[in-house]
Write an enzyme that holds these catalytic residues in place. Structure first.
Site, PDB file in Angstrom:
ATOM      1  N   ASN A 112      -5.922 -10.104  -7.900  1.00  0.00           N
ATOM      2  CA  ASN A 112      -5.759 -10.890  -6.680  1.00  0.00           C
ATOM      3  C   ASN A 112      -7.004 -11.706  -6.333  1.00  0.00           C
ATOM      4  O   ASN A 112      -6.914 -12.709  -5.647  1.00  0.00           O
ATOM      5  CB  ASN A 112      -5.404  -9.975  -5.500  1.00  0.00           C
ATOM      6  CG  ASN A 112      -6.401  -8.861  -5.310  1.00  0.00           C
ATOM      7  OD1 ASN A 112      -6.636  -8.066  -6.210  1.00  0.00           O
ATOM      8  ND2 ASN A 112      -7.008  -8.807  -4.144  1.00  0.00           N
ATOM      9  N   THR A 149       0.842  -1.204   0.000  1.00  0.00           N
ATOM     10  CA  THR A 149       0.000   0.000   0.000  1.00  0.00           C
ATOM     11  C   THR A 149       0.874   1.251   0.000  1.00  0.00           C
ATOM     12  O   THR A 149       0.644   2.195  -0.778  1.00  0.00           O
ATOM     13  CB  THR A 149      -0.935  -0.006   1.232  1.00  0.00           C
ATOM     14  OG1 THR A 149      -1.748  -1.178   1.159  1.00  0.00           O
ATOM     15  CG2 THR A 149      -1.809   1.228   1.279  1.00  0.00           C
ATOM     16  N   CYS A 157      -8.805  -8.471   1.755  1.00  0.00           N
ATOM     17  CA  CYS A 157      -8.388  -7.216   2.386  1.00  0.00           C
ATOM     18  C   CYS A 157      -9.584  -6.320   2.673  1.00  0.00           C
ATOM     19  O   CYS A 157      -9.487  -5.368   3.407  1.00  0.00           O
ATOM     20  CB  CYS A 157      -7.401  -6.472   1.512  1.00  0.00           C
ATOM     21  SG  CYS A 157      -6.146  -7.514   0.827  1.00  0.00           S
ATOM     22  N   SER A 200      13.819   5.276   9.215  1.00  0.00           N
ATOM     23  CA  SER A 200      14.778   4.181   9.428  1.00  0.00           C
ATOM     24  C   SER A 200      14.215   2.887   8.861  1.00  0.00           C
ATOM     25  O   SER A 200      13.038   2.573   9.033  1.00  0.00           O
ATOM     26  CB  SER A 200      15.067   3.998  10.925  1.00  0.00           C
ATOM     27  OG  SER A 200      15.648   5.186  11.413  1.00  0.00           O
TER      28      SER A 200
HETATM   29  N1  PMP Z   1      -2.345  -5.087  -4.131  1.00  0.00           N
HETATM   30  C1  PMP Z   1      -2.875  -6.304  -4.185  1.00  0.00           C
HETATM   31  C2  PMP Z   1      -3.149  -6.913  -5.517  1.00  0.00           C
HETATM   32  C3  PMP Z   1      -3.165  -7.006  -3.001  1.00  0.00           C
HETATM   33  O1  PMP Z   1      -3.720  -8.238  -3.058  1.00  0.00           O
HETATM   34  C4  PMP Z   1      -2.885  -6.403  -1.764  1.00  0.00           C
HETATM   35  C5  PMP Z   1      -3.218  -7.113  -0.477  1.00  0.00           C
HETATM   36  N2  PMP Z   1      -2.489  -8.272  -0.283  1.00  0.00           N
HETATM   37  C6  PMP Z   1      -2.323  -5.120  -1.761  1.00  0.00           C
HETATM   38  C7  PMP Z   1      -2.073  -4.497  -2.965  1.00  0.00           C
HETATM   39  C8  PMP Z   1      -2.021  -4.384  -0.479  1.00  0.00           C
HETATM   40  O2  PMP Z   1      -1.039  -5.028   0.231  1.00  0.00           O
HETATM   41  P1  PMP Z   1      -0.654  -4.554   1.714  1.00  0.00           P
HETATM   42  O3  PMP Z   1      -1.926  -4.654   2.516  1.00  0.00           O
HETATM   43  O4  PMP Z   1       0.367  -5.537   2.137  1.00  0.00           O
HETATM   44  O5  PMP Z   1      -0.143  -3.180   1.653  1.00  0.00           O
END
Ligand code: PMP
Length: 419
Positions: free
Chosen positions: A163, A84, A337, A249
């Site tokens: 996804n 993200t 998510c 950091s």
């Molecule tokens: N892009 C895709 C295609 C995802 O499936 C996800 C969640 N796994 C994300 C972005 C965001 O990832 P994160 O929550 O680790 O920032």
């Protein structure tokens, strides 16, 4: 003990088929990380002795992540706290830098929520965004992107693979179109990374988002590939780490783990991808063959090796998920998510799946731990779960028929009473 017999004897071996929500850390990855919590705890920016080992490890991890996507130079990798953050830094950074030259961005309607919400932010801040609708199989047509390009277009963001439904996007074709038009190309590669080969140079990608956990690395690390020469503004201000694009950091244990995970994934892809593809196809065949009115979401073949997403008429996804959970099987009912809200998946709706069918979607994402026996077990128990849920569903044809005839009888009876 086989998963099937362990289930039957009541032992607690669970079957985990929700790898797009979270992956366990590989044992080798954990070993690589451990020294960086205590022994080599130093800050890689420190000039004294304690900074030396972390500094070296940071650059080694950068090289391993660069190798996974065939980046030309390791310096093109910027470590972040996750996917993200990487997408925020990349998309907002380019948009901000390019604002003087154009305020139009193109994306697809089936991007991950982390991309769609960045787009909303850009819309609130003077940008226009075109959302390309996919085909019913979930493809984003490069011709549609080409048609949407205006002279103000500065950036296009399309995911490598979806996804939720697993459809692989025509990234090379889109890359070619955009290279000719001199428009920046950002790709969210989180779903595809480690599953299929990614080559940012061959695919003409300028910016690419990666996450560590999707590769069996730790959470709390991700990366943004930024091709040399990309005009980008920093959106995170601070101490200037990561070429000034992601100040703060570095999370050393997580970054080292990410590097180890990237190296492992690259080495294992050639054997693991066909293994997962075989399991996926067995699951698809078993479910579609064993359950009436079940359908595969996404494209039947042009899909991620580990993804199978189904919809079942007259059943509701959340109840199926909970029933499977009671049988020791973890799956996702919609985008893992975003499952906090129970709305049907925006991806399925964009693919023109009717709302009530979109609500019945169940997503299996297979991974390193899954076996052929586990797939057999799922294929064996799912038909009964569906049968039970359909029997309770007010919307199943049988129950609708029954309701109609009961209502008919009642009406008749009522008339008789009056006569
Ligand atoms: N892009 C895709 C295609 C995802 O499936 C996800 C969640 N796994 C994300 C972005 C965001 O990832 P994160 O929550 O680790 O920032």
């Amino acid at each position: 003990m086989s998963p099937m017999s362990s289930q039957m004897s009541g032992a607690k071996k669970r079957i985990y088929m929700d790898h797009s929500a979270a992956c366990p850390i590989d044992e080798k990855v954990l070993q690589a990380m451990t020294p960086f919590f205590v022994d080599s705890f130093g800050n890689p920016s420190s000039l004294h002795m304690a900074g030396r080992a972390p500094r070296k490890a940071l650059e080694e991890a950068r090289q391993k992540v660069a190798n996974l996507i065939n980046a030309k130079r390791k310096e093109e990798i910027i470590f972040t706290s996750g996917a993200t953050e990487a997408s925020n830094i990349g998309i907002k950074g380019v948009a901000l830098r390019m604002k003087g030259e154009g305020n139009h961005v193109i994306t697809s309607a089936i991007e991950h929520i982390s991309i769609l919400n960045i787009m909303k932010y850009l819309e609130k801040n003077g940008f226009e965004v075109t959302y390309i609708p996919p085909t019913t199989d979930g493809f984003v047509d490069p011709a549609k992107i080409e048609q949407a390009i205006r002279k103000e277009t500065v950036l296009v963001s399309i995911m490598y693979a979806n996804n939720e439904i697993g459809t692989l996007q025509p990234i090379d074709e889109i890359g070619k179109v955009l290279e000719q038009k001199d428009i920046y190309f950002h790709v969210d590669a989180v779903a595809a990374e480690g599953k299929i080969p990614i080559d940012v140079q061959a695919s003409k990608i300028d910016l690419l988002t990666l996450s560590s956990n999707d590769l069996y690395g730790p959470k709390g690390a991700g990366a943004l590939y930024v091709k040399d020469g990309t005009r980008i503004e920093a959106v995170v201000q601070g101490g200037g780490q990561e070429r000034g694009l992601r100040s703060g950091s570095e999370n050393m244990p997580a970054i080292v783990g990410f590097g180890a995970a990237a190296e492992l994934a690259k080495n294992e892809m050639a054997s693991e991808a066909p293994r997962l593809t075989a399991l996926r196809d067995k699951l698809i065949k078993g479910i579609l063959g064993g359950i009436e009115e079940s359908y595969l979401n996404g494209h039947p073949t042009k899909r991620l090796p580990h993804n199978a997403n189904f919809r079942f008429r007259y059943v509701e996804g959340e109840s199926m998920l909970l029933n499977l959970d009671m049988q020791g099987i973890s799956v996702a009912s919609s985008s893992p998510c975003t499952s906090k809200n129970l709305l049907p998946s925006h991806v399925l709706l964009a693919c023109e799946v009717p709302t009530e069918e979109a609500q019945s979607a169940v997503q299996f994402t297979l991974g390193r731990s899954n076996t052929s026996e586990e797939v057999d077990f799922v294929v064996q128990i799912l038909p009964n779960i569906i049968k039970k849920l359909r029997a309770m569903s007010p919307f199943s044809p049988k129950n609708i028929e029954e309701m109609r005839s009961t209502a008919g009888h009642r009406e008749k009876g009522h008339h008789h009473g009056l006569e």
